[in-house]
Design a protein around this motif. Structure first.
Motif, PDB file in Angstrom:
ATOM      1  N   ASP A 120      23.743   8.513 -10.463  1.00 10.30           N
ATOM      2  CA  ASP A 120      22.711   8.490  -9.435  1.00 10.30           C
ATOM      3  C   ASP A 120      21.553   7.600  -9.855  1.00 10.30           C
ATOM      4  N   LEU A 121      20.870   7.065  -8.873  1.00 13.19           N
ATOM      5  CA  LEU A 121      19.734   6.195  -9.132  1.00 13.19           C
ATOM      6  C   LEU A 121      18.603   6.994  -9.762  1.00 13.19           C
ATOM      7  N   HIS A 122      17.971   6.462 -10.780  1.00 17.67           N
ATOM      8  CA  HIS A 122      16.838   7.118 -11.416  1.00 17.67           C
ATOM      9  C   HIS A 122      15.696   7.229 -10.403  1.00 17.67           C
ATOM     10  N   PRO A 123      15.015   8.381 -10.328  1.00 15.06           N
ATOM     11  CA  PRO A 123      13.925   8.539  -9.357  1.00 15.06           C
ATOM     12  C   PRO A 123      12.861   7.454  -9.457  1.00 15.06           C
ATOM     13  N   LEU A 124      12.604   6.974 -10.663  1.00 13.22           N
ATOM     14  CA  LEU A 124      11.601   5.916 -10.826  1.00 13.22           C
ATOM     15  C   LEU A 124      12.081   4.624 -10.187  1.00 13.22           C
ATOM     16  N   ASP A 125      13.394   4.313 -10.322  1.00 10.86           N
ATOM     17  CA  ASP A 125      13.937   3.121  -9.655  1.00 10.86           C
ATOM     18  C   ASP A 125      13.890   3.284  -8.140  1.00 10.86           C
ATOM     19  N   GLN A 126      14.182   4.516  -7.671  1.00 17.97           N
ATOM     20  CA  GLN A 126      14.104   4.761  -6.239  1.00 17.97           C
ATOM     21  C   GLN A 126      12.668   4.584  -5.742  1.00 17.97           C
ATOM     22  N   PHE A 127      11.705   5.088  -6.498  1.00 24.14           N
ATOM     23  CA  PHE A 127      10.298   4.931  -6.130  1.00 24.14           C
ATOM     24  C   PHE A 127       9.921   3.459  -6.033  1.00 24.14           C
ATOM     25  N   ARG A 128      10.323   2.674  -7.021  1.00 24.11           N
ATOM     26  CA  ARG A 128       9.956   1.261  -7.019  1.00 24.11           C
ATOM     27  C   ARG A 128      10.633   0.516  -5.868  1.00 24.11           C
ATOM     28  N   ALA A 129      11.877   0.915  -5.545  1.00 24.42           N
ATOM     29  CA  ALA A 129      12.562   0.286  -4.421  1.00 24.42           C
ATOM     30  C   ALA A 129      11.875   0.642  -3.103  1.00 24.42           C
ATOM     31  N   GLN A 131       8.809   1.448  -2.761  1.00 29.44           N
ATOM     32  CA  GLN A 131       7.509   0.779  -2.757  1.00 29.44           C
ATOM     33  C   GLN A 131       7.658  -0.683  -2.337  1.00 29.44           C
ATOM     34  N   THR A 132       8.730  -1.331  -2.806  1.00 29.72           N
ATOM     35  CA  THR A 132       8.975  -2.720  -2.416  1.00 29.72           C
ATOM     36  C   THR A 132       9.222  -2.833  -0.914  1.00 29.72           C
ATOM     37  N   LEU A 133      10.019  -1.907  -0.376  1.00 32.53           N
ATOM     38  CA  LEU A 133      10.284  -1.921   1.066  1.00 32.53           C
ATOM     39  C   LEU A 133       9.000  -1.707   1.866  1.00 32.53           C
ATOM     40  N   ARG A 134       8.138  -0.827   1.386  1.00 35.71           N
ATOM     41  CA  ARG A 134       6.885  -0.603   2.113  1.00 35.71           C
ATOM     42  C   ARG A 134       6.001  -1.829   2.049  1.00 35.71           C
ATOM     43  N   GLU A 135       5.976  -2.492   0.896  1.00 38.21           N
ATOM     44  CA  GLU A 135       5.185  -3.719   0.777  1.00 38.21           C
ATOM     45  C   GLU A 135       5.723  -4.821   1.680  1.00 38.21           C
ATOM     46  N   GLN A 136       7.025  -4.726   2.007  1.00 37.01           N
ATOM     47  CA  GLN A 136       7.632  -5.705   2.917  1.00 37.01           C
ATOM     48  C   GLN A 136       7.409  -5.351   4.382  1.00 37.01           C
ATOM     49  N   GLY A 137       6.680  -4.234   4.630  1.00 35.20           N
ATOM     50  CA  GLY A 137       6.308  -3.911   5.988  1.00 35.20           C
ATOM     51  C   GLY A 137       7.039  -2.739   6.613  1.00 35.20           C
ATOM     52  N   GLN A 138       7.937  -2.101   5.884  1.00 36.16           N
ATOM     53  CA  GLN A 138       8.660  -0.958   6.452  1.00 36.16           C
ATOM     54  C   GLN A 138       7.832   0.316   6.278  1.00 36.16           C
ATOM     55  N   GLY A 139       7.789   1.137   7.324  1.00 37.17           N
ATOM     56  CA  GLY A 139       7.061   2.393   7.265  1.00 37.17           C
ATOM     57  C   GLY A 139       7.867   3.495   6.619  1.00 37.17           C
ATOM     58  N   LEU A 158       6.946   7.791  -3.124  1.00 38.98           N
ATOM     59  CA  LEU A 158       5.847   6.827  -3.088  1.00 38.98           C
ATOM     60  C   LEU A 158       4.600   7.385  -3.751  1.00 38.98           C
ATOM     61  N   ARG A 159       4.487   8.716  -3.775  1.00 40.60           N
ATOM     62  CA  ARG A 159       3.321   9.330  -4.405  1.00 40.60           C
ATOM     63  C   ARG A 159       3.287   9.063  -5.899  1.00 40.60           C
ATOM     64  N   LEU A 160       4.438   8.780  -6.485  1.00 43.58           N
ATOM     65  CA  LEU A 160       4.481   8.480  -7.910  1.00 43.58           C
ATOM     66  C   LEU A 160       3.653   7.251  -8.260  1.00 43.58           C
ATOM     67  N   ALA A 161       3.279   6.455  -7.248  1.00 41.78           N
ATOM     68  CA  ALA A 161       2.425   5.295  -7.498  1.00 41.78           C
ATOM     69  C   ALA A 161       1.052   5.700  -8.003  1.00 41.78           C
ATOM     70  N   SER A 162       0.660   6.962  -7.768  1.00 47.39           N
ATOM     71  CA  SER A 162      -0.652   7.435  -8.211  1.00 47.39           C
ATOM     72  C   SER A 162      -0.665   7.800  -9.690  1.00 47.39           C
ATOM     73  N   VAL A 163       0.509   7.793 -10.335  1.00 45.22           N
ATOM     74  CA  VAL A 163       0.597   8.185 -11.739  1.00 45.22           C
ATOM     75  C   VAL A 163       0.343   6.973 -12.631  1.00 45.22           C
ATOM     76  N   SER A 164      -0.342   7.223 -13.727  1.00 42.23           N
ATOM     77  CA  SER A 164      -0.679   6.164 -14.677  1.00 42.23           C
ATOM     78  C   SER A 164       0.571   5.417 -15.137  1.00 42.23           C
TER      79      SER A 164
END
Length: 713
Positions: A120-129, A131-139, A158-164
């Motif tokens: 399975d995909l690592h949750p951190l990789d899923q978060f980054r993916a 995040q990339t989709l959201r930066e590309q304009g997807q809601g 996406l909330r993981l973006a708030s972590v250091s």
């Protein structure tokens, strides 16, 4: 000579028409898991088949290929394609990318290998993916729809973006769990996150709940009564920040600006106080976030009366009641659930409640001298206590002109005896006054004071004897005195010289919010509404009550005088021993009543040694060792969690081991002063009751010393 390396030959791949494919019976996946076949079909329709099927040619009895291929690995993809074909979205002869196995390994092994080796995909990789989709304009909703996950899952990732970034790197290196990372995501403050992580590493307590506790220790819960009263919208509109946890139930989050919240509470309370005073006309209104328990003690209470229903309201009430009863009876016999019926019953019930819960109307004259206490209930709503009169606001007792009343006492009004006359009256007649210089046998003069005393003393003894022979009336007489003392503190008296005191415990915070105090207040309020407004009507009222109600009222009044408080200057050993007897007689103990050791009730108010002793008694030495290294505040919180449901009680809340008579349960004064902690008879007093005066200050000194040690740590 080096041995030649054997080359690997990969299986060939080609497109095979779907109608030439069949599922193998050797496929190991039997239980449904992951996204549904329908969702997988939609994903294939959107982006095509991303993974080829693993197939083997089917052979006939002679070992020749039949043109049919079995699928040992890829059954879910096959079913998804089959679903698309049934929907006419894919042709039966459409080519399906397949890898044709050579058949050197068993089919079941190929099926197992494909499923086991899939990671399975690592949750951190899923978060980054994400995040990339959201930066590309997807809601968030679009991302969730495309990958068949809930919107909440997308928001959590996406909330993981708030972590250091430093903590995310630790998570990627498996030095931190996903649950720990999620706990850190409740705040955007990277510096604070890293400080807490360093603290966690030193304390060896790395549980997610502990991380959340450290991050929120200077905040206020959104479920706090102050936050509910002000409202989250008003708080945020005033610039207050809120921390929220997307990974756990947070009851609305945590408010980060306690000072701002206190300011908003004060301002709103002041506005509500001024509004109430202006609209209802009370002489005074006192407002506070919380009043100490017993703040209304000693004040006379008067009650309003509900306005009578108009004829139209009565007709409406009867019609609603009839409709509700019929609908409820029919629904009880029905076999199926009906949302419409449930909704209609709720509507009818709500309207009946509005008709029944009419506001109370108070006497304007009483309102002009009375007041109101406004505070916040535990739910965050305003708690309004109306109708209290202070002693200084009571109307003065008017002196009555005796001459106007007539010498025979049959004037227009009663003829009380004023203190200025220095006399005594019996049944409204003056019977004693200052003696004159000369006695005239022809003039009927008032009886002498001594004779009146002797006569009334004789009557008192005879009346005592008669009352002793009528237990029912004696009970009512005592109840009458109790109710006068409890509900009519001014301008009323009883011939029974009884004392009924209700101690105030204003020094103990939070008592008013306990379930026991709330039950007492509700019971007191209910009786206050039922009792007559004038104490002169009380005797008749009590005689008209049924026996069960009289006993309940008696128990309520008697209970308010119970005092089992141990004070440093007054240990009250005889009274406390009697309190234990009362408790045993009614089967009472604090565990059954619902008390438990919490930070606020006990653990946060004693030394570390006391905390460890409590945990050791409740859960054993091993549990105590788990928290022995913590600082006091953290130790208290951990102890509360460990001791939950243990039934442990501190010594002042425990019943004495042996209870004999009250006399046997006490120690003589000289024995106490000499430090005799055993007492007399069979009653062993606990240490906290037998410590001498010098010992009373020891816990406080120990607490101060421990606080200095904690500060040094």
């Amino acid at each position: 000579m080096a041995q030649a390396i054997q080359k690997i030959t990969l299986s060939a791949s080609r497109d095979i028409p779907f109608n030439k494919l069949v599922l193998s019976q050797q496929n190991v996946r039997k239980i449904k898991a992951g996204i549904s076949i329908e969702d997988l079909a939609e994903d294939i329709a959107r982006r095509g088949l991303l993974t080829s099927l693993n197939v083997r040619p089917e052979l006939d009895g002679d070992g020749n290929e039949t043109g049919i291929y079995r699928i040992p690995a890829g059954g879910r993809r096959y079913r998804a394609l089959e679903s698309l074909i049934s929907q006419k979205r894919l042709a039966k002869t459409a080519g399906v990318p397949c890898i044709i196995s050579s058949g050197e390994t068993p089919e079941v092994e190929d099926s197992l290998a494909e499923n086991v080796q899939r990671v399975d995909l690592h949750p951190l990789d899923q978060f980054r993916a994400f995040q990339t989709l959201r930066e590309q304009g997807q809601g968030e909703e679009d991302i969730a729809a495309r990958f068949f996950v809930s919107v909440a899952t997308v928001r959590q990732r996406l909330r993981l973006a708030s972590v250091s970034p430093r903590l995310l790197d630790l998570y990627a290196a498996d030095e931190m769990t996903l649950q720990q990372v999620m706990a850190f995501s409740i705040t955007d403050d990277h510096v604070r996150q890293e400080q807490v992580w360093d603290t966690v590493l030193r304390s060896h307590a790395k549980e997610p709940y502990y991380i959340r506790r450290l991050l929120t220790e200077t905040t206020i819960r959104a479920s706090d009564r102050r936050a509910v009263y002000v409202g989250m919208e008003a708080y945020e509109a005033a610039g207050g920040g809120v921390m929220r946890d997307l990974f756990d139930e947070d009851n609305g989050g945590w408010l980060q600006d306690p000072a701002l919240l206190e300011q908003l509470v004060t301002e709103k309370l002041r506005a509500d106080t001024e509004t109430l005073k202006a609209e209802e006309g009370w002489k005074w209104v006192e407002a506070a976030f919380d009043f100490p328990y017993g703040h209304t003690s000693g004040l006379r209470r008067f009650y309003g009366e509900q306005a009578e229903m108009t004829q139209a309201e009565l007709d409406r009430h009867d019609a609603l009641r009839a409709e509700y009863d019929k609908l409820d009876a029919d629904y009880a016999e029905a076999e199926d659930y009906s949302e419409d019926t449930e909704r209609r019953l709720e509507e009818l019930g709500a309207e009946l409640d509005r008709l029944n819960d009419r506001p109370y109307v108070f006497d304007p004259e009483e309102v002009g001298r009375g007041g109101v206490f406004i505070s916040l209930a535990a739910s965050g709503e305003l708690k309004i206590e109306r109708g209290f009169v202070r002693a200084e606001d009571e109307p003065p007792v008017e002196a009555i002109d005796i001459d106007a009343a007539g010498s025979d006492g049959n004037g227009d009004g009663p003829m009380p005896v004023s203190a200025s006359f220095g006399g005594i009256s019996v049944n409204g007649q003056i019977v004693s006054s200052k003696p004159t210089q000369e006695e005239d046998d022809d003039v009927v003069r008032p009886l002498s004071d001594r004779l009146v005393v002797d006569l009334t003393a004789t009557r008192t003894v005879a009346l005592r004897n008669a009352l002793a022979n009528d237990p029912a009336v004696a009970f009512i007489a005592v109840l009458h005195a109790f109710v006068l003392k409890t509900f009519y503190p001014y301008g009323s008296d009883s011939c029974l010289e009884l004392t009924l005191q209700s101690a105030r415990f204003s020094q103990t915070p939070g008592l008013g919010d306990t379930v026991w105090a709330k039950e007492i207040d509700q019971r007191h309020e209910a009786w206050g509404q039922d009792l007559p407004k004038s104490p002169d009507d009380l005797w008749t009222f009590l005689f008209a009550l049924d026996e069960v109600s009289r006993q309940a009222l008696f128990a309520h009044c008697a209970s308010l005088s119970l005092n089992a408080v141990i004070e440093p200057w007054n240990k009250r050993t005889r009274a406390i021993a009697h309190a234990d007897q009362v408790a045993r007689s009614i089967g009472f103990d604090m565990v059954g009543a619902g008390w438990s050791p919490t930070v606020d009730s006990y653990l946060g108010r004693v030394t570390k040694a006391h905390i460890l002793q409590a945990v050791r008694e409740a859960k054993g030495d091993q549990s105590a060792e788990l928290i022995g290294h913590l600082k006091k505040a953290d130790m208290a919180r951990e102890a509360e969690r460990l001791m939950a449901g243990s039934g442990w009680l501190p010594e002042p809340l425990r019943l004495a081991a042996n209870v004999a008579s009250v006399d046997e349960a006490t120690t003589e004064t000289d024995e106490i002063s000499n430090g005799d902690a055993t007492g007399s008879g069979n009653f062993d007093l606990p240490e906290f009751l037998t410590d001498d005066a010098d010992d009373v200050s020891a816990p406080a000194d120990e607490l101060d010393e421990q606080q200095h040690l904690d500060a040094a740590e």
